[in-house]
Write a protein that holds these residues in place. Structure first.
Motif, mmCIF file in Angstrom:
data_model
loop_
_atom_site.group_PDB
_atom_site.id
_atom_site.type_symbol
_atom_site.label_atom_id
_atom_site.label_comp_id
_atom_site.label_asym_id
_atom_site.label_seq_id
_atom_site.Cartn_x
_atom_site.Cartn_y
_atom_site.Cartn_z
ATOM 1 N N ASP A 1 0.803 -1.270 -0.067
ATOM 2 C CA ASP A 1 0.059 0.029 -0.157
ATOM 3 C C ASP A 1 0.733 1.169 -0.136
ATOM 4 O O ASP A 1 0.437 2.359 0.166
ATOM 5 C CB ASP A 1 -0.999 -0.018 1.241
ATOM 6 C CG ASP A 1 -0.308 -0.092 2.595
ATOM 7 O OD1 ASP A 1 1.057 -0.131 2.550
ATOM 8 O OD2 ASP A 1 -1.078 0.044 3.540
ATOM 9 N N ARG B 1 4.618 0.384 7.888
ATOM 10 C CA ARG B 1 3.644 0.529 9.131
ATOM 11 C C ARG B 1 4.172 -0.389 10.206
ATOM 12 O O ARG B 1 3.537 -1.444 10.535
ATOM 13 C CB ARG B 1 2.351 0.142 8.724
ATOM 14 C CG ARG B 1 1.549 0.971 7.689
ATOM 15 C CD ARG B 1 0.306 0.373 7.465
ATOM 16 N NE ARG B 1 -0.354 1.098 6.331
ATOM 17 C CZ ARG B 1 -1.156 2.235 6.185
ATOM 18 N NH1 ARG B 1 -0.969 3.051 7.176
ATOM 19 N NH2 ARG B 1 -1.365 2.675 5.042
ATOM 20 N N SER C 1 2.275 -2.499 13.282
ATOM 21 C CA SER C 1 0.602 -2.145 13.036
ATOM 22 C C SER C 1 0.071 -3.103 12.561
ATOM 23 O O SER C 1 0.649 -4.397 11.676
ATOM 24 C CB SER C 1 0.703 -0.895 12.232
ATOM 25 O OG SER C 1 -0.739 -0.610 11.887
ATOM 26 N N ALA C 2 -1.146 -3.410 12.658
ATOM 27 C CA ALA C 2 -2.023 -4.338 12.168
ATOM 28 C C ALA C 2 -1.990 -3.927 10.650
ATOM 29 O O ALA C 2 -1.981 -2.761 10.435
ATOM 30 C CB ALA C 2 -3.374 -4.249 12.674
ATOM 31 N N GLY C 3 -2.298 -4.824 9.664
ATOM 32 C CA GLY C 3 -2.345 -4.495 8.488
ATOM 33 C C GLY C 3 -0.838 -4.060 7.593
ATOM 34 O O GLY C 3 -0.844 -3.742 6.562
ATOM 35 N N ARG C 4 0.120 -4.170 8.379
ATOM 36 C CA ARG C 4 1.441 -4.000 7.825
ATOM 37 C C ARG C 4 1.821 -5.214 6.693
ATOM 38 O O ARG C 4 1.368 -6.144 6.806
ATOM 39 C CB ARG C 4 2.469 -3.979 9.078
ATOM 40 C CG ARG C 4 2.784 -5.418 9.603
ATOM 41 C CD ARG C 4 3.657 -5.125 10.875
ATOM 42 N NE ARG C 4 3.904 -6.723 11.550
ATOM 43 C CZ ARG C 4 3.307 -7.126 12.348
ATOM 44 N NH1 ARG C 4 2.118 -6.632 12.836
ATOM 45 N NH2 ARG C 4 3.549 -8.300 12.979
ATOM 46 N N SER C 5 2.259 -4.605 5.658
ATOM 47 C CA SER C 5 2.733 -5.448 4.527
ATOM 48 C C SER C 5 4.014 -5.363 3.734
ATOM 49 O O SER C 5 4.402 -6.107 2.863
ATOM 50 C CB SER C 5 1.682 -5.055 3.392
ATOM 51 O OG SER C 5 1.751 -3.771 2.852
ATOM 52 N N LEU D 1 -2.123 1.675 11.967
ATOM 53 C CA LEU D 1 -3.472 1.569 11.567
ATOM 54 C C LEU D 1 -4.217 0.911 12.787
ATOM 55 O O LEU D 1 -5.396 1.313 12.790
ATOM 56 C CB LEU D 1 -3.586 0.394 10.360
ATOM 57 C CG LEU D 1 -3.106 1.076 9.015
ATOM 58 C CD1 LEU D 1 -3.339 -0.200 7.933
ATOM 59 C CD2 LEU D 1 -3.985 2.119 8.518
ATOM 60 N N ASP E 1 -1.774 -4.730 16.833
ATOM 61 C CA ASP E 1 -1.446 -6.198 16.588
ATOM 62 C C ASP E 1 -1.582 -6.931 17.840
ATOM 63 O O ASP E 1 -0.565 -6.785 18.601
ATOM 64 C CB ASP E 1 -0.193 -6.503 15.909
ATOM 65 C CG ASP E 1 0.041 -7.992 15.495
ATOM 66 O OD1 ASP E 1 -0.741 -8.785 16.032
ATOM 67 O OD2 ASP E 1 0.699 -8.562 14.615
#
Length: 392
Positions: A197, A201, A204-208, A350, A353
């Protein structure tokens, strides 16, 4: 050098030069990380068409890497007051030679430890740096080149501190540089290591994944007594350093964080500092789902319940991942945080975690009066470094 051997001298930092996507000098870098102002932009330096990710933290008009590194070396040496050190010259030796070894009282040659990415131009960049510094500030040339991926600069700093602590040298210069280039960018993108994205991050939750960044950094590491004799400014002290290798996988960290935990434990033991005395961690925090989880577990192994009150952030979330220069850039951030009393923001957040359980610095800078902070780095292949920084 064994942690059980009393040091001959205490290593301190007397000079610092920084160039990052946040701007030239430590001031813009500190302002960006303490307020979470990220430096990520669309990549236009080269054609990134077709890449999954097309963002990085870039200098708007980058100099050639060798020139950029030479510039921050000059800044660091001038801040350290080395312009008039015996052996300095306005006429560099056109044939610099490497120096490695022997005792180094004040005024004798200062080793230069240089961290660079390993590619077809490494020799050319190192030669350009050597040509720029030879005969100036008491530096005869490039002593050693470190290419150990994302712990390269951290390894160089640890070696510099050991050379000072053992009494072999009065001061050591450490420099590092990395510019985002198409080959490395493509490799990281193809390996799905970059954030899908376009945002880094950490934890964080949603880290990629991570995002790359430009940087050139230099520090002068000096024996405290030498700095005192010269009246040089002491920015911080390198209280401890630790290194480890877990060799678990070519690119994945050992899942339970054992390798990084050993490096942190070694740094604390060398300094004689209890884990409860540490008041901030500038984490490796690349934004990788697996690596961030392993790092959180490593911190839990070392700090136990103290981790619940231990502020953590990753400054990579603002300035990007500068690969071989990362550890030196993040050391500069950590030194600035202790001096200013403001802890950097963990940007890109975001949501939590639940597997991590860290006290992250969010929303804005957090004030601190802590004496000790850790700067951590890990690399592919399971290499880890931990630098324990003490405020003056």
């Amino acid at each position: 050098m064994s942690a059980n051997v009393p040091p001959a001298a205490r290593p301190v930092i007397t000079g610092l030069g920084v160039l990052s996507a946040c701007g030239p000098g430590p001031g813009p870098l500190a302002a960006a990380v303490t307020h979470g102002r990220t430096g990520f932009t669309e990549v236009r330096r080269f054609d990134a068409t077709g890449r999954r990710t097309r963002r990085a933290a870039l200098l708007p008009d980058p100099l050639p890497l060798g020139v950029a590194v030479a510039g921050v070396i000059a800044d660091a040496c001038r801040q350290a007051g080395l312009d008039d050190v015996p052996g300095a010259s306005d006429h560099p030796d056109p044939h610099p030679v490497a120096q490695d070894g022997a005792a180094s009282p004040d005024g004798t040659p200062m080793p230069l430890l240089l961290a660079l990415h390993s590619d077809l131009r490494t020799t050319e960049v190192a030669a350009r740096v050597a040509e720029s510094v030879a005969g100036r500030w008491g530096v005869p040339g490039v002593t050693r080149v470190y290419t150990g991926a994302c712990v390269a600069a951290g390894t160089a700093v640890a070696d510099a501190a050991a050379l000072i602590a053992s009494g072999r040298h009065a001061r050591v210069l450490v420099a590092a540089g990395h510019l985002v280039e198409p080959g490395v960018f493509a490799a990281f993108d193809a390996g799905r290591a970059l954030a899908r994205d376009g945002e880094l991050r950490p934890f964080s939750a949603g880290r990629s994944g991570t995002l790359l960044g430009d940087a050139a950094v230099a520090v002068v590491v000096e024996a405290e007594q030498s700095a005192e004799r010269r009246g040089a400014p002491v920015l911080a002290r390198l209280a401890g350093w630790g290194r480890s290798g877990d060799a678990y996988h070519v690119c994945r960290p050992v899942p339970d964080g054992e390798g990084l935990a050993r490096a942190v434990g070694s740094a604390l033991a060398r300094a004689g500092v209890d884990p409860a005395e540490v008041g901030y961690v500038n984490a490796n925090g690349t934004g990788s789902p697996l690596a961030d989880r392993a790092e959180a577990l490593a911190l839990r192994r070392v700090f136990g319940r103290h981790l619940e009150q231990l502020p953590v952030s990753s400054s990579k979330s603002v300035h990007g991942h500068a690969l071989e220069a990362s550890a030196l850039l993040e050391l500069a951030v950590t030194v600035g945080a202790l001096r200013d009393g403001l802890l950097p923001v963990n940007a890109g957040w975001l949501g939590p975690d639940p597997d991590l359980g860290l006290d992250l610095v969010l929303d804005g800078p957090r004030e601190t009066a802590t004496r000790y902070a850790l700067s951590l780095n890990s690399a592919f292949g399971g290499a880890n470094t931990a630098l324990l920084v003490a405020a003056r």
